[in-house]
Write an enzyme that holds these catalytic residues in place. Structure first.
Site, PDB file in Angstrom:
ATOM      1  N   SER A  13     -43.176 -52.057  37.351  1.00 46.89           N
ATOM      2  CA  SER A  13     -42.359 -52.009  38.577  1.00 46.89           C
ATOM      3  C   SER A  13     -42.102 -50.555  38.992  1.00 46.89           C
ATOM      4  O   SER A  13     -41.991 -50.258  40.191  1.00 46.89           O
ATOM      5  CB  SER A  13     -41.046 -52.769  38.391  1.00 46.89           C
ATOM      6  OG  SER A  13     -40.207 -52.115  37.482  1.00 46.89           O
ATOM      7  N   ASN A  14     -42.039 -49.649  38.022  1.00 42.28           N
ATOM      8  CA  ASN A  14     -41.894 -48.229  38.394  1.00 42.28           C
ATOM      9  C   ASN A  14     -43.173 -47.704  39.042  1.00 42.28           C
ATOM     10  O   ASN A  14     -43.114 -46.923  39.990  1.00 42.28           O
ATOM     11  CB  ASN A  14     -41.520 -47.382  37.179  1.00 42.28           C
ATOM     12  CG  ASN A  14     -40.041 -47.462  36.886  1.00 42.28           C
ATOM     13  OD1 ASN A  14     -39.223 -46.870  37.584  1.00 42.28           O
ATOM     14  ND2 ASN A  14     -39.685 -48.237  35.870  1.00 42.28           N
ATOM     15  N   ARG A  61     -53.573 -42.039  15.785  1.00 37.83           N
ATOM     16  CA  ARG A  61     -52.916 -41.655  17.052  1.00 37.83           C
ATOM     17  C   ARG A  61     -53.686 -40.529  17.724  1.00 37.83           C
ATOM     18  O   ARG A  61     -53.792 -40.462  18.944  1.00 37.83           O
ATOM     19  CB  ARG A  61     -51.488 -41.189  16.779  1.00 37.83           C
ATOM     20  CG  ARG A  61     -50.532 -42.324  16.523  1.00 37.83           C
ATOM     21  CD  ARG A  61     -49.086 -41.830  16.508  1.00 37.83           C
ATOM     22  NE  ARG A  61     -48.222 -42.885  16.027  1.00 37.83           N
ATOM     23  CZ  ARG A  61     -47.704 -43.858  16.777  1.00 37.83           C
ATOM     24  NH1 ARG A  61     -47.944 -43.899  18.052  1.00 37.83           N
ATOM     25  NH2 ARG A  61     -46.933 -44.786  16.248  1.00 37.83           N
ATOM     26  N   MET A  86     -45.525 -47.618  26.156  1.00 40.15           N
ATOM     27  CA  MET A  86     -44.842 -47.905  24.892  1.00 40.15           C
ATOM     28  C   MET A  86     -45.560 -47.351  23.659  1.00 40.15           C
ATOM     29  O   MET A  86     -45.624 -48.004  22.624  1.00 40.15           O
ATOM     30  CB  MET A  86     -44.656 -49.428  24.745  1.00 40.15           C
ATOM     31  CG  MET A  86     -43.850 -50.060  25.853  1.00 40.15           C
ATOM     32  SD  MET A  86     -42.200 -49.347  26.001  1.00 40.15           S
ATOM     33  CE  MET A  86     -41.418 -50.110  24.591  1.00 40.15           C
ATOM     34  N   ARG A  87     -46.113 -46.168  23.785  1.00 38.12           N
ATOM     35  CA  ARG A  87     -46.728 -45.522  22.622  1.00 38.12           C
ATOM     36  C   ARG A  87     -46.103 -44.152  22.437  1.00 38.12           C
ATOM     37  O   ARG A  87     -45.852 -43.448  23.428  1.00 38.12           O
ATOM     38  CB  ARG A  87     -48.239 -45.312  22.831  1.00 38.12           C
ATOM     39  CG  ARG A  87     -49.029 -46.561  22.971  1.00 38.12           C
ATOM     40  CD  ARG A  87     -49.087 -47.375  21.718  1.00 38.12           C
ATOM     41  NE  ARG A  87     -49.731 -46.708  20.598  1.00 38.12           N
ATOM     42  CZ  ARG A  87     -49.692 -47.165  19.352  1.00 38.12           C
ATOM     43  NH1 ARG A  87     -49.031 -48.256  19.059  1.00 38.12           N
ATOM     44  NH2 ARG A  87     -50.310 -46.512  18.388  1.00 38.12           N
ATOM     45  N   LEU A  89     -46.563 -40.410  21.660  1.00 37.00           N
ATOM     46  CA  LEU A  89     -47.707 -39.503  21.813  1.00 37.00           C
ATOM     47  C   LEU A  89     -47.654 -38.408  20.744  1.00 37.00           C
ATOM     48  O   LEU A  89     -46.567 -37.986  20.333  1.00 37.00           O
ATOM     49  CB  LEU A  89     -47.670 -38.883  23.211  1.00 37.00           C
ATOM     50  CG  LEU A  89     -47.802 -39.916  24.329  1.00 37.00           C
ATOM     51  CD1 LEU A  89     -47.289 -39.354  25.654  1.00 37.00           C
ATOM     52  CD2 LEU A  89     -49.244 -40.381  24.464  1.00 37.00           C
ATOM     53  N   ASN A 103     -41.127 -38.630  32.001  1.00 30.45           N
ATOM     54  CA  ASN A 103     -40.849 -39.974  31.496  1.00 30.45           C
ATOM     55  C   ASN A 103     -39.554 -40.474  32.120  1.00 30.45           C
ATOM     56  O   ASN A 103     -38.701 -39.674  32.516  1.00 30.45           O
ATOM     57  CB  ASN A 103     -40.684 -39.943  29.969  1.00 30.45           C
ATOM     58  CG  ASN A 103     -40.449 -41.324  29.384  1.00 30.45           C
ATOM     59  OD1 ASN A 103     -41.074 -42.307  29.806  1.00 30.45           O
ATOM     60  ND2 ASN A 103     -39.544 -41.428  28.424  1.00 30.45           N
ATOM     61  N   HIS A 105     -36.369 -43.083  31.159  1.00 30.91           N
ATOM     62  CA  HIS A 105     -35.784 -43.782  30.006  1.00 30.91           C
ATOM     63  C   HIS A 105     -34.531 -44.518  30.476  1.00 30.91           C
ATOM     64  O   HIS A 105     -33.724 -43.957  31.222  1.00 30.91           O
ATOM     65  CB  HIS A 105     -35.431 -42.761  28.915  1.00 30.91           C
ATOM     66  CG  HIS A 105     -34.836 -43.394  27.701  1.00 30.91           C
ATOM     67  ND1 HIS A 105     -35.590 -44.105  26.790  1.00 30.91           N
ATOM     68  CD2 HIS A 105     -33.556 -43.458  27.270  1.00 30.91           C
ATOM     69  CE1 HIS A 105     -34.792 -44.568  25.841  1.00 30.91           C
ATOM     70  NE2 HIS A 105     -33.557 -44.196  26.104  1.00 30.91           N
ATOM     71  N   SER A 132     -32.643 -41.999  33.022  1.00 31.79           N
ATOM     72  CA  SER A 132     -32.850 -40.552  33.045  1.00 31.79           C
ATOM     73  C   SER A 132     -34.336 -40.254  33.204  1.00 31.79           C
ATOM     74  O   SER A 132     -35.173 -40.869  32.538  1.00 31.79           O
ATOM     75  CB  SER A 132     -32.391 -39.916  31.728  1.00 31.79           C
ATOM     76  OG  SER A 132     -31.053 -40.259  31.434  1.00 31.79           O
ATOM     77  N   THR A 137     -41.234 -33.881  25.778  1.00 36.06           N
ATOM     78  CA  THR A 137     -41.487 -32.943  24.688  1.00 36.06           C
ATOM     79  C   THR A 137     -41.871 -33.771  23.455  1.00 36.06           C
ATOM     80  O   THR A 137     -41.770 -35.000  23.484  1.00 36.06           O
ATOM     81  CB  THR A 137     -40.230 -32.111  24.360  1.00 36.06           C
ATOM     82  OG1 THR A 137     -39.171 -33.023  24.058  1.00 36.06           O
ATOM     83  CG2 THR A 137     -39.826 -31.213  25.503  1.00 36.06           C
ATOM     84  N   ASP A 141     -37.685 -38.775  23.708  1.00 36.02           N
ATOM     85  CA  ASP A 141     -36.599 -38.836  24.699  1.00 36.02           C
ATOM     86  C   ASP A 141     -35.679 -37.604  24.655  1.00 36.02           C
ATOM     87  O   ASP A 141     -34.473 -37.710  24.891  1.00 36.02           O
ATOM     88  CB  ASP A 141     -35.750 -40.106  24.505  1.00 36.02           C
ATOM     89  CG  ASP A 141     -36.591 -41.374  24.629  1.00 36.02           C
ATOM     90  OD1 ASP A 141     -37.549 -41.371  25.407  1.00 36.02           O
ATOM     91  OD2 ASP A 141     -36.266 -42.362  23.947  1.00 36.02           O
ATOM     92  N   GLU A 170     -33.932 -46.931  38.693  1.00 36.22           N
ATOM     93  CA  GLU A 170     -35.180 -46.248  38.319  1.00 36.22           C
ATOM     94  C   GLU A 170     -36.103 -46.123  39.518  1.00 36.22           C
ATOM     95  O   GLU A 170     -36.734 -45.080  39.729  1.00 36.22           O
ATOM     96  CB  GLU A 170     -35.889 -47.022  37.194  1.00 36.22           C
ATOM     97  CG  GLU A 170     -35.138 -46.968  35.883  1.00 36.22           C
ATOM     98  CD  GLU A 170     -35.864 -47.644  34.732  1.00 36.22           C
ATOM     99  OE1 GLU A 170     -35.507 -47.389  33.588  1.00 36.22           O
ATOM    100  OE2 GLU A 170     -36.788 -48.447  34.987  1.00 36.22           O
TER     101      GLU A 170
END
Ligand code: GRF
Length: 210
Positions: A13-14, A61, A86-87, A89, A103, A105, A132, A137, A141, A170
């Protein structure tokens, strides 16, 4: 023009809000780590290229992030937007995109990093909640917050109602921040400091839901 890639895992949706915002940057591609993410449908309907990179196809990863990096390079991406991705990094990947990866959150950071934010807000009995947008980084979050959407928690709010109300915020806040980045009203300087409309950003810009 800024080339944008949006990384997703779910409903998107974002992503939709970003598509609908007619940004001055261009969304050149959407990457999903889940083949059945509805976000991919949204991208296709908007004629945006998509790419599925399934994390379970990679042994580490690092290998997964390398595959993503290759795709982002192929699309000539300037800005990476995490929108329900949902990973976690790797630090190597994040460093490559320092100051060029955002990002969103669902909490008022620095409160409630991680998962299940709505439930945790209700458990604590907080009065304020929201979302937010921050630069990414290597620490989860934890990058500097640029803007927040703030709402007041009602006595009858549930996890579901909070999720819906936070989502609404959001969809307002994220496109605005991305647009600031695209038209250079939001600048991440080489010393890591952020300026907004030519002034140092000392605290998050807040949007309130009535
Ligand atoms: C949003 O709540 C966002 O804050 C979090 O993941 C959710 C994504 O929702 N990071 P959607 O896929 O954009 O609908």
């Amino acid at each position: 023009m800024i080339n944008i890639a949006v990384l997703v895992s779910g409903s998107g949706s974002n992503l939709q809000a970003l598509i609908d915002a007619n940004l001055s940057g261009k969304i050149v591609g959407v990457v999903s780590n889940r083949p059945n993410a509805y976000a991919l449908e949204r991208a296709k309907q908007a004629n945006i290229q998509t790419c599925v990179i399934e994390h379970k196809d990679f042994s580490s990863r690092e290998a997964f992030d390398n595959a993503m990096q290759q795709q982002l390079r192929a699309w000539n991406v300037d800005l990476v937007i995490l929108a329900g991705f949902m990973r976690i990094l790797t630090a190597d990947f994040v460093v490559k995109w320092e100051g060029r990866m955002l990002n969103i959150h669902p909490s008022l950071l620095p409160s409630y990093k991680g998962m299940h934010t709505h439930q945790r807000v209700l458990n604590t009995g907080d009065v304020w909640h929201g979302c937010s947008v921050h630069f990414v980084t290597a620490q989860l979050d934890a990058g500097q917050t640029i803007a927040q959407g703030v709402l007041q928690v009602n006595r009858n709010d549930t996890v579901e109602s909070l999720a819906a109300r936070v989502h609404q915020l959001e969809h307002l806040v994220y496109p605005q921040v991305v647009e600031w980045f695209c038209n250079q009203q939001l600048i991440y300087q080489s010393n890591g400091k952020i300026s907004h409309k030519n002034k140092p950003l000392t605290r998050p810009i807040q949007f309130c839901q009535m």
